[in-house]
Design a protein around this motif. Structure first.
Motif, PDB file in Angstrom:
ATOM      1  N   MET A   1     -84.525  -5.079 -26.337  1.00 55.87           N
ATOM      2  CA  MET A   1     -84.757  -3.743 -26.737  1.00 55.87           C
ATOM      3  C   MET A   1     -84.650  -2.658 -25.590  1.00 55.87           C
ATOM      4  N   ASP A   2     -83.568  -1.750 -26.037  1.00 57.78           N
ATOM      5  CA  ASP A   2     -83.292  -0.470 -24.932  1.00 57.78           C
ATOM      6  C   ASP A   2     -84.658   0.213 -25.053  1.00 57.78           C
ATOM      7  N   LEU A   3     -85.555   0.514 -23.980  1.00 56.43           N
ATOM      8  CA  LEU A   3     -86.530   1.346 -23.966  1.00 56.43           C
ATOM      9  C   LEU A   3     -86.376   2.898 -23.831  1.00 56.43           C
ATOM     10  N   GLY A   4     -84.735   3.303 -23.700  1.00 53.13           N
ATOM     11  CA  GLY A   4     -84.604   4.512 -23.445  1.00 53.13           C
ATOM     12  C   GLY A   4     -84.848   5.113 -22.483  1.00 53.13           C
ATOM     13  N   ILE A   5     -84.992   4.331 -21.242  1.00 51.34           N
ATOM     14  CA  ILE A   5     -85.250   5.100 -19.897  1.00 51.34           C
ATOM     15  C   ILE A   5     -84.190   4.906 -18.873  1.00 51.34           C
ATOM     16  N   ARG A   6     -83.166   4.531 -19.265  1.00 50.89           N
ATOM     17  CA  ARG A   6     -82.139   4.251 -18.251  1.00 50.89           C
ATOM     18  C   ARG A   6     -81.852   5.460 -17.602  1.00 50.89           C
ATOM     19  N   GLY A   7     -81.956   5.652 -16.239  1.00 48.27           N
ATOM     20  CA  GLY A   7     -81.643   6.772 -15.401  1.00 48.27           C
ATOM     21  C   GLY A   7     -82.935   7.321 -15.007  1.00 48.27           C
ATOM     22  N   ARG A   8     -83.961   6.998 -15.390  1.00 47.17           N
ATOM     23  CA  ARG A   8     -85.366   7.674 -14.970  1.00 47.17           C
ATOM     24  C   ARG A   8     -85.674   7.596 -13.800  1.00 47.17           C
ATOM     25  N   VAL A   9     -86.598   8.192 -13.086  1.00 44.78           N
ATOM     26  CA  VAL A   9     -86.889   7.672 -11.672  1.00 44.78           C
ATOM     27  C   VAL A   9     -88.386   7.308 -11.767  1.00 44.78           C
ATOM     28  N   ALA A  10     -88.725   6.175 -11.476  1.00 41.88           N
ATOM     29  CA  ALA A  10     -90.135   5.636 -11.641  1.00 41.88           C
ATOM     30  C   ALA A  10     -90.856   5.622 -10.321  1.00 41.88           C
ATOM     31  N   PHE A  11     -91.959   6.130 -10.086  1.00 38.72           N
ATOM     32  CA  PHE A  11     -92.824   6.077  -8.806  1.00 38.72           C
ATOM     33  C   PHE A  11     -93.878   4.901  -8.990  1.00 38.72           C
ATOM     34  N   VAL A  12     -93.846   3.879  -8.509  1.00 38.35           N
ATOM     35  CA  VAL A  12     -94.884   2.638  -8.807  1.00 38.35           C
ATOM     36  C   VAL A  12     -95.541   2.434  -7.341  1.00 38.35           C
ATOM     37  N   MET A  13     -96.873   2.731  -7.630  1.00 38.25           N
ATOM     38  CA  MET A  13     -97.616   2.602  -6.460  1.00 38.25           C
ATOM     39  C   MET A  13     -98.413   1.122  -6.542  1.00 38.25           C
ATOM     40  N   GLY A  14     -98.446   0.721  -5.554  1.00 41.41           N
ATOM     41  CA  GLY A  14     -99.002  -0.785  -5.415  1.00 41.41           C
ATOM     42  C   GLY A  14     -97.852  -1.702  -5.953  1.00 41.41           C
TER      43      GLY A  14
ATOM     44  N   ILE B   1     -98.765  -7.544 -18.342  1.00 40.36           N
ATOM     45  CA  ILE B   1     -99.355  -6.155 -18.170  1.00 40.36           C
ATOM     46  C   ILE B   1     -97.943  -5.194 -17.922  1.00 40.36           C
ATOM     47  N   ALA B   2     -96.973  -5.874 -17.304  1.00 37.97           N
ATOM     48  CA  ALA B   2     -95.795  -4.916 -17.037  1.00 37.97           C
ATOM     49  C   ALA B   2     -95.112  -4.604 -18.437  1.00 37.97           C
ATOM     50  N   SER B   3     -94.970  -5.777 -19.252  1.00 41.96           N
ATOM     51  CA  SER B   3     -94.408  -5.445 -20.681  1.00 41.96           C
ATOM     52  C   SER B   3     -95.031  -4.343 -21.103  1.00 41.96           C
ATOM     53  N   LEU B   4     -96.407  -4.399 -21.277  1.00 43.35           N
ATOM     54  CA  LEU B   4     -97.060  -3.008 -22.004  1.00 43.35           C
ATOM     55  C   LEU B   4     -96.919  -1.661 -21.194  1.00 43.35           C
ATOM     56  N   ALA B   5     -96.915  -1.924 -19.952  1.00 40.28           N
ATOM     57  CA  ALA B   5     -96.843  -0.669 -19.223  1.00 40.28           C
ATOM     58  C   ALA B   5     -95.339   0.079 -19.385  1.00 40.28           C
ATOM     59  N   ALA B   6     -94.401  -1.018 -19.564  1.00 40.91           N
ATOM     60  CA  ALA B   6     -92.919  -0.473 -19.814  1.00 40.91           C
ATOM     61  C   ALA B   6     -92.835   0.023 -21.147  1.00 40.91           C
TER      62      ALA B   6
ATOM     63  N   LEU C   1     -95.348   1.763 -22.568  1.00 41.60           N
ATOM     64  CA  LEU C   1     -95.936   2.984 -22.570  1.00 41.60           C
ATOM     65  C   LEU C   1     -95.188   3.944 -21.573  1.00 41.60           C
ATOM     66  N   CYS C   2     -94.294   3.683 -20.683  1.00 36.34           N
ATOM     67  CA  CYS C   2     -93.445   4.519 -20.041  1.00 36.34           C
ATOM     68  C   CYS C   2     -92.180   4.711 -20.766  1.00 36.34           C
ATOM     69  N   SER C   3     -91.972   4.139 -21.948  1.00 34.10           N
ATOM     70  CA  SER C   3     -90.735   4.147 -22.560  1.00 34.10           C
ATOM     71  C   SER C   3     -90.542   5.558 -23.526  1.00 34.10           C
ATOM     72  N   GLN C   4     -89.217   5.688 -23.998  1.00 34.51           N
ATOM     73  CA  GLN C   4     -88.897   6.835 -24.875  1.00 34.51           C
ATOM     74  C   GLN C   4     -89.713   6.378 -26.208  1.00 34.51           C
ATOM     75  N   ASN C   5     -89.652   5.385 -26.741  1.00 35.47           N
ATOM     76  CA  ASN C   5     -90.425   5.071 -28.042  1.00 35.47           C
ATOM     77  C   ASN C   5     -92.010   5.043 -27.992  1.00 35.47           C
ATOM     78  N   GLY C   6     -92.434   4.805 -26.572  1.00 34.18           N
ATOM     79  CA  GLY C   6     -93.905   5.050 -26.431  1.00 34.18           C
ATOM     80  C   GLY C   6     -94.525   6.597 -26.401  1.00 34.18           C
ATOM     81  N   GLY C   7     -93.437   7.472 -26.639  1.00 37.02           N
ATOM     82  CA  GLY C   7     -93.975   8.616 -26.507  1.00 37.02           C
ATOM     83  C   GLY C   7     -95.010   9.444 -27.296  1.00 37.02           C
ATOM     84  N   TYR C   8     -95.466   8.537 -28.324  1.00 35.27           N
ATOM     85  CA  TYR C   8     -96.374   9.141 -29.115  1.00 35.27           C
ATOM     86  C   TYR C   8     -97.819   8.369 -29.093  1.00 35.27           C
ATOM     87  N   VAL C   9     -97.726   7.664 -27.721  1.00 33.73           N
ATOM     88  CA  VAL C   9     -99.030   7.245 -27.486  1.00 33.73           C
ATOM     89  C   VAL C   9     -99.562   7.956 -26.269  1.00 33.73           C
TER      90      VAL C   9
END
Length: 266
Positions: free
Chosen positions: A1-14, A235-240, A242-250
């Motif tokens: 499933m395309d999460l709609g975040i292609r081209g976004r910049v992500a800062f991942v600490m740790g 954990i990473a799948s849930l994180a993805a 929440l960071c996605s376009q479709n996760g934008g109402y959470v």
């Protein structure tokens, strides 16, 4: 499933190992340019190199994100390399274990600085640009202790029980203040996850509780309804999401990913 975040910049600490690395890898696989940020500069660069070799776009940066002034300088450096930060993941901060009589006032102050002040500083660094672009995702990788404090028979953990709740209070407040700008702010409460750091944790705390390593691990698994530890990828799948376009109402939520371990109703 395309999460709609292609081209976004992500800062991942740790982002050099464990949960953080799994998040960096999945965001890169979804087309994000990922900044892998960790205390160990060679490890950050090596992880970024491996992501790039797998077809992703990544930049590694070694910095102690809990040090004063580090968040803004790190974000500035990442933006010079990859562009404005759209997704910020605050991960990798773990207060030390111990009961109330085992910790000092300075321990409490240090834990608050790591879990709350460090998180606030990262948000201060990334939120102005997110506001301008009317889009952003802020995510903290926390602990299930915010919904059910750890008891002494499992592990004395007054620092996490106290300061992680404060971090969730900040996250909830930020979700309200930043929401009108299209920015979501959430927390994942992790349970027992099979990472390299958990091996170190097991060795240290089985000694602290006066039990063998096998007994310590068996006790932890017995308390989890799924009868196993989680995987970083879960954990990473849930994180993805929440960071996605479709996760934008959470937003403003703390979502536990702990195999059903949390016993509270909410």
């Amino acid at each position: 499933m395309d999460l709609g975040i292609r081209g976004r910049v992500a800062f991942v600490m740790g982002g050099t190992r464990g949960i953080g690395r799994a998040i960096a890898e999945i965001l890169a696989a979804e087309g994000c340019a990922v900044a892998v940020v960790g205390r160990d500069d060679p490890a950050a660069r090596a992880t970024a190199g491996q992501i790039s070799a797998s077809g992703g776009t990544a930049f590694g940066l070694g910095v102690d994100m809990t040090a004063a002034g580090s968040a803004q300088s790190a974000v500035t450096r990442v933006e010079q390399e990859l562009g404005p930060v759209d997704i910020a993941v605050y991960n990798g901060v773990t207060p030390r274990a111990g009961g109330f009589e085992d910790v000092s006032d300075s321990d409490l102050e240090e834990s608050f600085r790591m879990t709350v002040i460090g998180f606030a500083n990262l948000v201060r660094a990334v939120s102005p640009g997110m506001k301008e672009r009317q889009w952003g995702r802020v995510l903290t990788i926390g602990s299930r202790t915010v919904k059910q404090p750890l008891r002494s028979d499992e592990l004395p953990y007054v620092l996490a029980n106290t300061t992680r709740i404060a971090a969730v209070g900040l996250s909830k407040t930020l979700a309200n203040e930043l929401g009108p700008f299209g920015i979501t702010v959430n927390t994942i409460g992790t349970g027992r996850i099979a990472t390299e750091s958990y091996d170190d944790y097991t060795a240290a705390h089985s000694d602290q509780l006066g039990t063998g390593t096998d007994d310590f691990l068996n006790d932890k698994i017995r308390r989890i309804p799924l009868r196993r530890f989680g995987r970083p990828a879960e954990i990473a799948s849930l994180a993805a999401f929440l960071c996605s376009q479709n996760g934008g109402y959470v937003s403003g939520e703390t979502i536990n990913c702990d195999g059903g371990r949390n016993e509270s109703m909410f």
